[in-house]
Design an enzyme around this catalytic site. Structure first.
Site, PDB file in Angstrom:
ATOM      1  N   HIS A 156      83.604 -62.368  -5.673  1.00 19.28           N
ATOM      2  CA  HIS A 156      82.776 -61.679  -4.667  1.00 19.28           C
ATOM      3  C   HIS A 156      83.424 -60.368  -4.223  1.00 19.28           C
ATOM      4  O   HIS A 156      83.182 -59.901  -3.118  1.00 19.28           O
ATOM      5  CB  HIS A 156      82.523 -62.564  -3.438  1.00 19.28           C
ATOM      6  CG  HIS A 156      82.097 -63.960  -3.771  1.00 19.28           C
ATOM      7  ND1 HIS A 156      80.777 -64.347  -3.854  1.00 19.28           N
ATOM      8  CD2 HIS A 156      82.834 -65.059  -4.084  1.00 19.28           C
ATOM      9  CE1 HIS A 156      80.705 -65.625  -4.178  1.00 19.28           C
ATOM     10  NE2 HIS A 156      81.946 -66.087  -4.333  1.00 19.28           N
ATOM     11  N   SER A 277      86.939 -31.148  -9.677  1.00 16.47           N
ATOM     12  CA  SER A 277      85.728 -30.774  -8.946  1.00 16.47           C
ATOM     13  C   SER A 277      85.658 -29.259  -8.832  1.00 16.47           C
ATOM     14  O   SER A 277      86.689 -28.590  -8.723  1.00 16.47           O
ATOM     15  CB  SER A 277      85.772 -31.410  -7.553  1.00 16.47           C
ATOM     16  OG  SER A 277      85.009 -30.648  -6.637  1.00 16.47           O
ATOM     17  N   LYS A 283      90.511 -33.040  -6.091  1.00 21.40           N
ATOM     18  CA  LYS A 283      89.868 -34.140  -6.814  1.00 21.40           C
ATOM     19  C   LYS A 283      90.359 -34.328  -8.245  1.00 21.40           C
ATOM     20  O   LYS A 283      90.618 -33.375  -8.956  1.00 21.40           O
ATOM     21  CB  LYS A 283      88.336 -33.915  -6.860  1.00 21.40           C
ATOM     22  CG  LYS A 283      87.641 -33.995  -5.527  1.00 21.40           C
ATOM     23  CD  LYS A 283      87.662 -35.376  -4.898  1.00 21.40           C
ATOM     24  CE  LYS A 283      86.834 -36.377  -5.654  1.00 21.40           C
ATOM     25  NZ  LYS A 283      85.403 -36.254  -5.413  1.00 21.40           N
ATOM     26  N   GLU A 290      82.993 -43.412 -15.657  1.00 17.67           N
ATOM     27  CA  GLU A 290      81.674 -43.350 -14.987  1.00 17.67           C
ATOM     28  C   GLU A 290      80.563 -43.135 -16.012  1.00 17.67           C
ATOM     29  O   GLU A 290      79.516 -43.773 -15.974  1.00 17.67           O
ATOM     30  CB  GLU A 290      81.645 -42.200 -13.979  1.00 17.67           C
ATOM     31  CG  GLU A 290      82.512 -42.435 -12.757  1.00 17.67           C
ATOM     32  CD  GLU A 290      82.569 -41.180 -11.889  1.00 17.67           C
ATOM     33  OE1 GLU A 290      81.673 -40.999 -11.063  1.00 17.67           O
ATOM     34  OE2 GLU A 290      83.505 -40.382 -12.071  1.00 17.67           O
TER      35      GLU A 290
END
Ligand code: ARG
Length: 459
Positions: A156, A277, A283, A290
């Site tokens: 979970h 970024s 970043k 992804e």
């Protein structure tokens, strides 16, 4: 220029129809397979005497010349000749003259295209099996180096029980192992030869389907010509297998994204596999995992697309089936890209052992072990569970972890507690104690590594 099938027509095809029905802009990917298929067919035509030996040789030679020209980028395909099959036939006739027209004796584009796709998928399936194995190798190396690296295991997405990092990543090793097996198994069905089914009913020529199957290295000949030209379930099976593979890749990618976040900080992906970024200078984004996660949609889409395409089609060939190719090509290419990236990305990532360890010392993931401790001392597990629940609640309220409690505090919940509870609760002890078969205990993980090595051909 007239069409190869132009005899029955009194008008040229509308340009829009040519453009709309043509598939040459994508099925030229089958050029190599189409020539391979034609070479086998024409050899059989010569051997059976359906055409003369000399004619067969002239055609074979012509096909080889065209094959070389295609490799060197010396030919241009035309929309007017619709697809790869007719483009090559046209090139052949231009190359060797009228005798080239004998190539299509006793076959149809319907069995031809099906054969080409079987050949294409066979090659690609074998290549994908090898690429999956590269990913397994990368996982194996990380596992081998991290048997004693401990991190929280989750259910979970809540901390559950500490596990070895090797154990965690080996879970993916076995998923990819089954993926490999599924692809391997699918080869049994890809290895059926549709060639010689002709348009749909077979042919009046004394062709030898066993012989063309043998020349193309197929193991079995479709026993029914209507099935042979209509079957696309070998592609459906591939797309299903691919959907499962990309699902596994996506789950792993999701973990990489989570683990590389500041909140987890369990791993760091190599700079070479991250991007920055355009506005936020600090970043370092996990774009690759992804995007791997994002690729699932298109592969599921291709599977759903082909299932939907086929579901209402009457036998035998229908032009709808030309739509079977782009999704198949795209799936192959998407998977190749994904697996090619995944292996070096996994191999080059840094495992932040200290952070993982810190996480397991600051949680309650050893609670099950105290319950087991009491159970071993005779308390029924259900009752022990209740007692430990109360201890955890007490510790949370006192702002302490279980290892911070004193023996007196433990004993106030049960007199069964003794001094050894403190070693039993250490994360390494907790992990090592789970030495049931397939568990995360170090010994069992070493055994698992041996089993994994046996699945790798180059170990
Ligand atoms: N380009 C066609 C396809 O991909 C080849 C088969 C065409 N057959 C036909 N009877 N029109 O499906």
């Amino acid at each position: 220029m007239s069409k190869l099938w132009g005899g029955r027509f009194t008008k040229p095809t509308n340009d829009l129809v040519d453009a709309y029905t043509s598939s040459i802009h994508f099925d030229q990917k089958l050029a190599k397979e189409d020539i391979q298929c034609s070479l086998a067919h024409v050899q059989m035509l010569g051997e059976t005497g359906i055409i003369s030996k000399e004619e067969a040789e002239t055609i074979s030679h012509g096909l080889t010349v065209i094959s070389g020209k295609i490799d060197r980028g010396e030919v241009s395909f035309s929309t007017e000749h619709e697809d790869i099959h007719m483009n090559i036939e046209k090139l052949l006739i231009d190359e060797i003259g009228e005798v080239g027209g004998k190539l299509h004796t006793g076959r149809s584009r319907n069995d031809q295209v099906a054969t080409d796709m079987h050949l294409y998928l066979r090659t690609k399936t074998n290549e994908l099996i090898a690429l999956l194995e590269h990913v397994q190798q990368a996982i194996y190396k990380q596992a081998e180096a991290n048997v004693e690296t401990i991190l929280p295991g989750y259910t979970h997405l809540q901390r559950a029980q500490p596990v070895s990092f090797a154990h965690h990543v080996l879970a993916y090793f076995w998923m990819f192992e089954r993926d490999k097996q599924r692809l391997q198994d699918s080869l049994k069905r890809i290895n059926w030869s549709p060639l010689g089914a002709a348009a749909m009913a077979g042919t009046t020529y004394p062709i030898d389907r066993e012989r063309t199957a043998e020349l193309l290295d197929f193991e079995y000949v479709y026993p029914n010509s209507m099935d042979a030209v209509s079957d696309r379930d070998f592609i459906l099976e591939f797309l299903s297998d691919a959907s499962i593979i990309i699902t596994h890749i996506s789950r792993l990618s999701e973990e990489l994204v989570l683990w590389s976040s500041e909140e987890f900080s369990f791993i760091e992906l190599d700079d070479a596999f991250c991007t920055g970024s355009s506005i936020m200078p600090q970043k370092k984004n996990p774009d690759v995992p992804e995007l791997l996660r994002g690729k699932t949609g298109r592969i599921y889409g291709h599977l759903t697309g082909l299932l939907t395409l086929l579901k209402g089609l009457p036998l035998a060939y229908n032009k709808d089936m030309q739509e079977d190719k782009e999704g198949m090509f795209d799936t192959v290419e998407t998977l190749e890209g994904a697996l090619n990236l995944l292996a070096p990305m996994l191999e080059s990532m840094t495992v932040n052992k200290a952070h993982m360890r810190q996480a397991v010392t600051q949680d309650y993931s050893n609670a099950t072990d105290i319950a087991d401790y009491l159970a071993v001392k005779g308390m029924p597990f259900r009752q022990a569970h209740e007692v430990i629940g109360k201890i955890v609640l007490y510790a949370i309220e006192a702002n302490k972890y279980l290892l911070d409690l004193t023996l007196e505090e433990f004993q106030s919940f049960s007199t069964l507690f003794e001094d050894d509870i403190f070693t039993k609760l250490l994360p390494d002890e907790v992990v090592a104690a789970r030495d049931s078969y397939g568990g995360t205990g170090h010994e069992k993980v070493h055994m698992q590594l041996k089993q994994a090595a046996d699945c790798l051909s180059h170990h």
